[in-house]
Design a protein around this motif. Structure first.
Motif, PDB file in Angstrom:
ATOM      1  N   LEU A  14       0.820  -1.212   0.000  1.00 40.32           N
ATOM      2  CA  LEU A  14       0.000   0.000   0.000  1.00 40.32           C
ATOM      3  C   LEU A  14       0.855   1.264   0.000  1.00 40.32           C
ATOM      4  O   LEU A  14       0.427   2.310  -0.478  1.00 40.32           O
ATOM      5  CB  LEU A  14      -0.924   0.002   1.220  1.00 40.32           C
ATOM      6  CG  LEU A  14      -1.987  -1.097   1.273  1.00 40.32           C
ATOM      7  CD1 LEU A  14      -2.777  -1.016   2.570  1.00 40.32           C
ATOM      8  CD2 LEU A  14      -2.931  -1.014   0.096  1.00 40.32           C
ATOM      9  N   ARG A  15       2.072   1.148   0.548  1.00 41.58           N
ATOM     10  CA  ARG A  15       2.955   2.313   0.604  1.00 41.58           C
ATOM     11  C   ARG A  15       3.851   2.438  -0.622  1.00 41.58           C
ATOM     12  O   ARG A  15       4.307   3.524  -0.959  1.00 41.58           O
ATOM     13  CB  ARG A  15       3.862   2.237   1.852  1.00 41.58           C
ATOM     14  CG  ARG A  15       3.120   2.343   3.164  1.00 41.58           C
ATOM     15  CD  ARG A  15       4.093   2.561   4.316  1.00 41.58           C
ATOM     16  NE  ARG A  15       5.143   1.569   4.359  1.00 41.58           N
ATOM     17  CZ  ARG A  15       5.094   0.432   5.048  1.00 41.58           C
ATOM     18  NH1 ARG A  15       4.000   0.151   5.745  1.00 41.58           N
ATOM     19  NH2 ARG A  15       6.096  -0.418   5.047  1.00 41.58           N
ATOM     20  N   ASP A  16       4.093   1.332  -1.291  1.00 42.35           N
ATOM     21  CA  ASP A  16       5.037   1.319  -2.400  1.00 42.35           C
ATOM     22  C   ASP A  16       4.515   2.163  -3.568  1.00 42.35           C
ATOM     23  O   ASP A  16       3.362   2.050  -3.965  1.00 42.35           O
ATOM     24  CB  ASP A  16       5.255  -0.127  -2.861  1.00 42.35           C
ATOM     25  CG  ASP A  16       6.436  -0.254  -3.806  1.00 42.35           C
ATOM     26  OD1 ASP A  16       6.385   0.335  -4.906  1.00 42.35           O
ATOM     27  OD2 ASP A  16       7.403  -0.943  -3.445  1.00 42.35           O
ATOM     28  N   SER A  17       5.379   2.987  -4.096  1.00 48.94           N
ATOM     29  CA  SER A  17       4.959   3.883  -5.179  1.00 48.94           C
ATOM     30  C   SER A  17       4.518   3.136  -6.424  1.00 48.94           C
ATOM     31  O   SER A  17       3.756   3.662  -7.237  1.00 48.94           O
ATOM     32  CB  SER A  17       6.107   4.843  -5.528  1.00 48.94           C
ATOM     33  OG  SER A  17       7.256   4.109  -5.947  1.00 48.94           O
ATOM     34  N   SER A  18       4.991   1.906  -6.586  1.00 47.27           N
ATOM     35  CA  SER A  18       4.627   1.142  -7.780  1.00 47.27           C
ATOM     36  C   SER A  18       3.242   0.509  -7.676  1.00 47.27           C
ATOM     37  O   SER A  18       2.686   0.053  -8.672  1.00 47.27           O
ATOM     38  CB  SER A  18       5.666   0.047  -8.041  1.00 47.27           C
ATOM     39  OG  SER A  18       5.635  -0.922  -7.006  1.00 47.27           O
ATOM     40  N   THR A  19       2.697   0.468  -6.466  1.00 50.43           N
ATOM     41  CA  THR A  19       1.384  -0.170  -6.297  1.00 50.43           C
ATOM     42  C   THR A  19       0.350   0.713  -5.607  1.00 50.43           C
ATOM     43  O   THR A  19      -0.844   0.473  -5.756  1.00 50.43           O
ATOM     44  CB  THR A  19       1.513  -1.474  -5.473  1.00 50.43           C
ATOM     45  OG1 THR A  19       2.221  -1.187  -4.263  1.00 50.43           O
ATOM     46  CG2 THR A  19       2.238  -2.540  -6.251  1.00 50.43           C
ATOM     47  N   ASN A  20       0.773   1.729  -4.871  1.00 45.31           N
ATOM     48  CA  ASN A  20      -0.241   2.470  -4.107  1.00 45.31           C
ATOM     49  C   ASN A  20      -1.174   3.290  -4.990  1.00 45.31           C
ATOM     50  O   ASN A  20      -2.239   3.716  -4.547  1.00 45.31           O
ATOM     51  CB  ASN A  20       0.401   3.349  -3.024  1.00 45.31           C
ATOM     52  CG  ASN A  20       1.274   4.458  -3.590  1.00 45.31           C
ATOM     53  OD1 ASN A  20       1.252   4.752  -4.783  1.00 45.31           O
ATOM     54  ND2 ASN A  20       2.053   5.075  -2.729  1.00 45.31           N
ATOM     55  N   SER A  21      -0.793   3.506  -6.251  1.00 43.49           N
ATOM     56  CA  SER A  21      -1.705   4.214  -7.162  1.00 43.49           C
ATOM     57  C   SER A  21      -2.957   3.382  -7.455  1.00 43.49           C
ATOM     58  O   SER A  21      -3.940   3.897  -7.981  1.00 43.49           O
ATOM     59  CB  SER A  21      -0.988   4.535  -8.480  1.00 43.49           C
ATOM     60  OG  SER A  21      -0.572   3.349  -9.115  1.00 43.49           O
ATOM     61  N   LEU A  22      -2.913   2.101  -7.110  1.00 41.97           N
ATOM     62  CA  LEU A  22      -4.078   1.247  -7.294  1.00 41.97           C
ATOM     63  C   LEU A  22      -5.166   1.548  -6.267  1.00 41.97           C
ATOM     64  O   LEU A  22      -6.314   1.142  -6.435  1.00 41.97           O
ATOM     65  CB  LEU A  22      -3.674  -0.223  -7.169  1.00 41.97           C
ATOM     66  CG  LEU A  22      -2.640  -0.723  -8.189  1.00 41.97           C
ATOM     67  CD1 LEU A  22      -2.070  -2.053  -7.755  1.00 41.97           C
ATOM     68  CD2 LEU A  22      -3.279  -0.844  -9.561  1.00 41.97           C
ATOM     69  N   PHE A  23      -4.800   2.265  -5.206  1.00 46.28           N
ATOM     70  CA  PHE A  23      -5.737   2.480  -4.109  1.00 46.28           C
ATOM     71  C   PHE A  23      -6.077   3.946  -3.870  1.00 46.28           C
ATOM     72  O   PHE A  23      -7.019   4.244  -3.160  1.00 46.28           O
ATOM     73  CB  PHE A  23      -5.144   1.901  -2.808  1.00 46.28           C
ATOM     74  CG  PHE A  23      -4.750   0.458  -2.930  1.00 46.28           C
ATOM     75  CD1 PHE A  23      -5.669  -0.550  -2.667  1.00 46.28           C
ATOM     76  CD2 PHE A  23      -3.468   0.091  -3.317  1.00 46.28           C
ATOM     77  CE1 PHE A  23      -5.308  -1.883  -2.784  1.00 46.28           C
ATOM     78  CE2 PHE A  23      -3.110  -1.234  -3.433  1.00 46.28           C
ATOM     79  CZ  PHE A  23      -4.037  -2.229  -3.177  1.00 46.28           C
ATOM     80  N   VAL A  24      -5.283   4.875  -4.443  1.00 43.58           N
ATOM     81  CA  VAL A  24      -5.485   6.295  -4.170  1.00 43.58           C
ATOM     82  C   VAL A  24      -5.818   7.036  -5.459  1.00 43.58           C
ATOM     83  O   VAL A  24      -5.623   6.520  -6.564  1.00 43.58           O
ATOM     84  CB  VAL A  24      -4.231   6.919  -3.520  1.00 43.58           C
ATOM     85  CG1 VAL A  24      -3.940   6.250  -2.192  1.00 43.58           C
ATOM     86  CG2 VAL A  24      -3.029   6.819  -4.442  1.00 43.58           C
ATOM     87  N   PHE A  25      -6.300   8.263  -5.307  1.00 39.83           N
ATOM     88  CA  PHE A  25      -6.682   9.089  -6.441  1.00 39.83           C
ATOM     89  C   PHE A  25      -5.772  10.319  -6.509  1.00 39.83           C
ATOM     90  O   PHE A  25      -6.089  11.355  -5.927  1.00 39.83           O
ATOM     91  CB  PHE A  25      -8.135   9.564  -6.289  1.00 39.83           C
ATOM     92  CG  PHE A  25      -9.148   8.464  -6.290  1.00 39.83           C
ATOM     93  CD1 PHE A  25      -9.718   8.022  -7.470  1.00 39.83           C
ATOM     94  CD2 PHE A  25      -9.532   7.863  -5.100  1.00 39.83           C
ATOM     95  CE1 PHE A  25     -10.654   7.008  -7.473  1.00 39.83           C
ATOM     96  CE2 PHE A  25     -10.473   6.852  -5.091  1.00 39.83           C
ATOM     97  CZ  PHE A  25     -11.033   6.420  -6.280  1.00 39.83           C
TER      98      PHE A  25
END
Length: 334
Positions: free
Chosen positions: A296-307
């Protein structure tokens, strides 16, 4: 089964110690009778520090806080998931004691409120007549992605709830195991020095499969919700370790009742196996949560959860009160 407190477990240890003392004394009496020592007034002395004197503290050492204390947090996670979807993540499965959110804890009142998806669609309708690069970026990068992002957010919430439920279930099963081992140990000690019995005394280690049982129930709900836009690689970095929690088949361990010392040895062995299984699964749950948290914190994956706000929208804030510019960015059909 009710959850047993530290005082309950200590009292159980005292009962096991009393049964062990009875077994020890019967063995001594039998040995005296065989050797004739009893007829001549001799007896084998009792040891000053008997092997069972530490049993009360041994059993008390398995005490943990009642997992019911975690239910409020599980209910809150259930409310968060329901607020986003108007669906219950996991309802209590029939015939199972798997921890799930309490659907009577105010979740239903959220049904009258719009979900984020419903709100986004209403916004979509309201800005239909707007024109400009900021409007287009907001439409494409925020509104059009809402369902996808919400789905991922719900999956993350449900996995957090699942990890808590696994820990709750694990703690409950350890408590049940230790209680069962203690009761069976009393029975085994009571058989020592009595008429021989071929009956096998078994203590079933429920803790061996506890976390896996809970995950089986929750995994279906999470799979149904899904991670809408997560690739196989991203999913591995975020959630895969939940599938790697060590579980073993439910095991029935045999308690010896040949002698007081053999009961002592087998009882401690079984308690050790329960403790090790609990330790291993708890360690795996923590590792899985850490994996999820890192994802959830990783820049490569957290864009999946935030806008993240599109640049075209961000720049409007930089323009401040430049009204003509804002008007051109959000021109309407009127």
């Amino acid at each position: 089964m009710a959850f047993h407190s530290e005082a309950d477990l200590r009292k159980l240890g005292e009962d096991v110690a009393n049964a062990a003392e009875g077994a020890y004394l019967r063995e001594q009496a039998n040995q005296n009778a065989k050797s004739g020592a009893g007829q001549h007034g001799f007896a084998f002395p009792l040891p000053g520090d008997r092997f069972y004197t530490h049993y009360p503290e041994l059993y008390a050492s398995f005490a943990t806080p009642d997992p019911a204390g975690m239910q409020r947090v599980l209910d809150r996670l259930g409310r968060a998931s329901f607020a986003l979807t108007h669906k219950f993540a996991v309802q209590k499965p029939e015939g199972s004691d798997v921890p799930v959110p309490n659907i009577d804890s105010g979740i239903g009142e959220l049904a009258g409120r719009d979900t984020p998806t419903q709100i986004s669609r209403a916004i979509d309708d309201k800005i239909d007549g707007w024109h400009g690069s900021a409007k287009d970026a907001f439409q494409e990068k925020i509104l059009n992605k809402f369902d996808e992002k919400v789905t991922n957010q719900v999956a993350a919430i449900d996995m957090t709830a699942a990890s808590l439920a696994m820990h709750m279930g694990l703690r409950q099963k350890l408590n049940e195991d230790v209680w069962d081992i203690g009761r069976k140990s009393i029975e085994a000690f009571n058989r020592v020095g009595q008429m021989k019995s071929d009956d096998v005394l078994q203590a079933t280690l429920l803790v061996a499969i506890a976390a896996g049982t809970v995950w089986t129930v929750w995994r279906g709900a999470i799979a149904a919700g899904g991670f809408a836009s997560i690739s196989a690689k991203d999913a591995a970095s975020v959630v895969a370790s939940f599938n790697n929690i060590r579980t073993s088949a439910q095991v029935s361990e045999v308690l010896s009742h040949d002698s007081a010392t053999s009961v002592d040895k087998s009882m401690k062995s079984i308690l050790g196996k329960a403790a090790q299984s609990y330790h291993d699964q708890e360690k795996d749950i923590v590792a899985a949560v850490n994996h999820l948290s890192a994802g959830l914190r990783d820049s490569s994956t957290n864009s999946l959860f935030v806008f993240p706000a599109p640049r075209e929208v961000d720049v409007l804030d930089e323009q401040g009160s430049n009204l003509p510019t804002l008007e051109s960015e959000f021109a309407t059909d009127r």
